[in-house]
Scaffold this motif. Structure first.
Motif, PDB file in Angstrom:
ATOM      1  N   GLN A  87       0.804  -1.223   0.000  1.00 57.13           N
ATOM      2  CA  GLN A  87       0.000   0.000   0.000  1.00 57.13           C
ATOM      3  C   GLN A  87       0.836   1.272   0.000  1.00 57.13           C
ATOM      4  OE1 GLN A  87       0.092  -2.310   2.316  1.00 57.13           O
ATOM      5  NE2 GLN A  87      -0.177  -1.538   4.425  1.00 57.13           N
ATOM      6  N   ASP A  88       2.000   1.248   0.647  1.00 53.35           N
ATOM      7  CA  ASP A  88       2.787   2.480   0.715  1.00 53.35           C
ATOM      8  C   ASP A  88       4.280   2.266   0.471  1.00 53.35           C
ATOM      9  OD1 ASP A  88       3.503   1.181   3.024  1.00 53.35           O
ATOM     10  OD2 ASP A  88       2.762   2.717   4.398  1.00 53.35           O
ATOM     11  N   GLY A  89       4.687   1.040   0.203  1.00 54.32           N
ATOM     12  CA  GLY A  89       6.089   0.767  -0.075  1.00 54.32           C
ATOM     13  C   GLY A  89       6.988   0.751   1.150  1.00 54.32           C
ATOM     14  N   HIS A  90       6.410   0.859   2.343  1.00 55.16           N
ATOM     15  CA  HIS A  90       7.225   0.824   3.557  1.00 55.16           C
ATOM     16  C   HIS A  90       7.922  -0.528   3.686  1.00 55.16           C
ATOM     17  CE1 HIS A  90       8.504   1.735   7.642  1.00 55.16           C
ATOM     18  NE2 HIS A  90       8.039   0.560   8.014  1.00 55.16           N
ATOM     19  N   VAL A  91       9.188  -0.504   4.108  1.00 59.94           N
ATOM     20  CA  VAL A  91       9.982  -1.723   4.186  1.00 59.94           C
ATOM     21  C   VAL A  91      10.326  -2.032   5.634  1.00 59.94           C
ATOM     22  CG1 VAL A  91      12.119  -2.874   3.482  1.00 59.94           C
ATOM     23  CG2 VAL A  91      10.973  -1.287   1.910  1.00 59.94           C
ATOM     24  N   GLU A  92      10.031  -3.250   6.050  1.00 59.67           N
ATOM     25  CA  GLU A  92      10.432  -3.741   7.366  1.00 59.67           C
ATOM     26  C   GLU A  92      11.494  -4.823   7.187  1.00 59.67           C
ATOM     27  OE1 GLU A  92       9.578  -2.760  10.330  1.00 59.67           O
ATOM     28  OE2 GLU A  92       7.879  -1.431   9.901  1.00 59.67           O
ATOM     29  N   TRP A  93      12.534  -4.781   8.021  1.00 62.41           N
ATOM     30  CA  TRP A  93      13.623  -5.763   7.958  1.00 62.41           C
ATOM     31  C   TRP A  93      13.438  -6.776   9.072  1.00 62.41           C
ATOM     32  CZ3 TRP A  93      19.237  -4.446   9.856  1.00 62.41           C
ATOM     33  CH2 TRP A  93      20.031  -5.600   9.780  1.00 62.41           C
ATOM     34  N   ASP A  94      13.366  -8.055   8.692  1.00 57.60           N
ATOM     35  CA  ASP A  94      13.317  -9.149   9.648  1.00 57.60           C
ATOM     36  C   ASP A  94      14.758  -9.555   9.951  1.00 57.60           C
ATOM     37  OD1 ASP A  94      13.028 -11.431  11.138  1.00 57.60           O
ATOM     38  OD2 ASP A  94      11.946 -12.569   9.606  1.00 57.60           O
ATOM     39  N   ALA A  95      15.278  -9.114  11.070  1.00 53.93           N
ATOM     40  CA  ALA A  95      16.682  -9.348  11.414  1.00 53.93           C
ATOM     41  C   ALA A  95      16.981 -10.825  11.676  1.00 53.93           C
ATOM     42  CB  ALA A  95      17.071  -8.518  12.633  1.00 53.93           C
ATOM     43  N   GLU A  96      15.941 -11.642  11.861  1.00 54.92           N
ATOM     44  CA  GLU A  96      16.141 -13.069  12.109  1.00 54.92           C
ATOM     45  C   GLU A  96      16.190 -13.873  10.820  1.00 54.92           C
ATOM     46  OE1 GLU A  96      16.771 -14.168  15.176  1.00 54.92           O
ATOM     47  OE2 GLU A  96      16.638 -12.060  15.763  1.00 54.92           O
TER      48      GLU A  96
END
Length: 220
Positions: A87-96
C-alpha cells in the motif's frame, strides 16, 4: 560471499561533526558489488546502458536493491529479509531472516576497513576506480586489489546502497551511500565518507552488494 568477523567501528559525520561507536556481529558480505549479469538473471531486467556482464549494476534505486535481495533469497530457498508493504512501499527488515539483504552502514565500514584505521585499505590507484584512472566509466568488478578480507571494490567503481537512513530528522527517508565511485575525486573514495540519496533515485554511479545474517564460528 566473504565471512566478515565481528568487531567495532566508529562512524563519523563531517556535516554534523559527530561520531558514534557501533558493535558489529559476524556476517557474510558479497566479495564484490552485484554485477549486471547477476542482476539480470535474478530481477529479469538490466538497468544502465552498457551490456558487459561483469560491470557492476548501476542506475538501481534502493527499492530496486531491496526487491533484488528478496528475489535472490526466494531463488536460493532462503527466508526473505524484507517485508515491503504494497500500500505504501514501507519496508520492514526481519533481522532473524537468513536471506540476502543490504549491509548496514556500520557493517559496510567495518568490512571496508578490514582491520585498518587509515582513510583507505591500500594505495588508491591499486584498489579503486576513481575519476583520475577510470576514463569516465565503470569497470568490471574485481579488477583492483582486494582488502585484507578478500573484498573487492569497497572503494571506487560504484557507490553502494546501505540499509540505513541518513539523519532522518533532517533528510527523511534518504538512505546512506558508501564507497565512492568512478566519477569521484580521490577525497570521496575513503572508508569514512558518507553520501545520501532518496530511495527512489536511480543514479549512474550507484550500485550495491548483498549481505547475509548467519551464525559464524568466530561470532561474538
Amino acid at each position: 560471499m566473504v565471512a566478515v568477523p565481528s568487531g567495532d567501528v566508529t562512524i563519523s559525520d563531517r556535516r554534523t561533526q559527530s561520531s558514534w561507536n557501533v558493535g558489529v556481529k559476524a556476517y557474510l558480505l558479497g566479495a564484490h558489488p552485484i554485477t549486471r549479469a547477476t542482476y539480470s538473471q535474478v530481477a529479469g531486467s538490466r538497468p544502465g546502458s552498457a551490456q558487459a556482464d561483469q560491470l557492476p549494476v548501476e542506475t538501481v534505486s534502493w527499492f530496486n536493491a531491496i526487491r533484488f535481495c528478496n528475489a535472490l533469497s526466494e531463488r536460493e530457498g532462503l527466508v526473505p529479509a524484507y517485508d515491503v508493504r504494497a500500500q505504501d512501499g514501507h519496508v520492514e527488515w526481519d533481522a532473524e531472516a537468513d536471506g540476502f539483504r543490504l549491509p548496514t552502514e556500520p557493517e559496510w565500514e567495518h568490512a571496508c576497513r578490514a582491520g585498518t584505521t587509515g582513510a583507505r585499505y591500500g594505495e588508491l590507484d591499486d584498489i579503486a576506480w576513481h575519476r583520475a584512472n577510470s576514463h569516465g566509466r565503470a569497470h568490471d568488478v574485481g579488477g583492483k586489489q582486494p582488502n585484507a578480507w578478500g573484498l573487492y571494490d569497497m572503494l571506487g567503481n560504484v557507490w553502494e546502497w546501505c540499509w540505513d537512513t541518513y539523519d532522518p530528522e533532517v533528510y527523511g527517508d534518504y538512505r546512506v551511500l558508501r564507497g565512492g565511485g568512478w566519477f569521484d575525486e580521490h577525497w570521496s573514495c575513503r572508508a569514512s565518507v558518507r553520501r545520501r540519496s532518496h530511495p527512489t533515485f536511480q543514479i549512474d554511479d550507484v550500485g550495491f552488494r548483498v549481505a547475509r545474517s548467519v551464525a559464524l564460528p568466530f561470532a561474538r
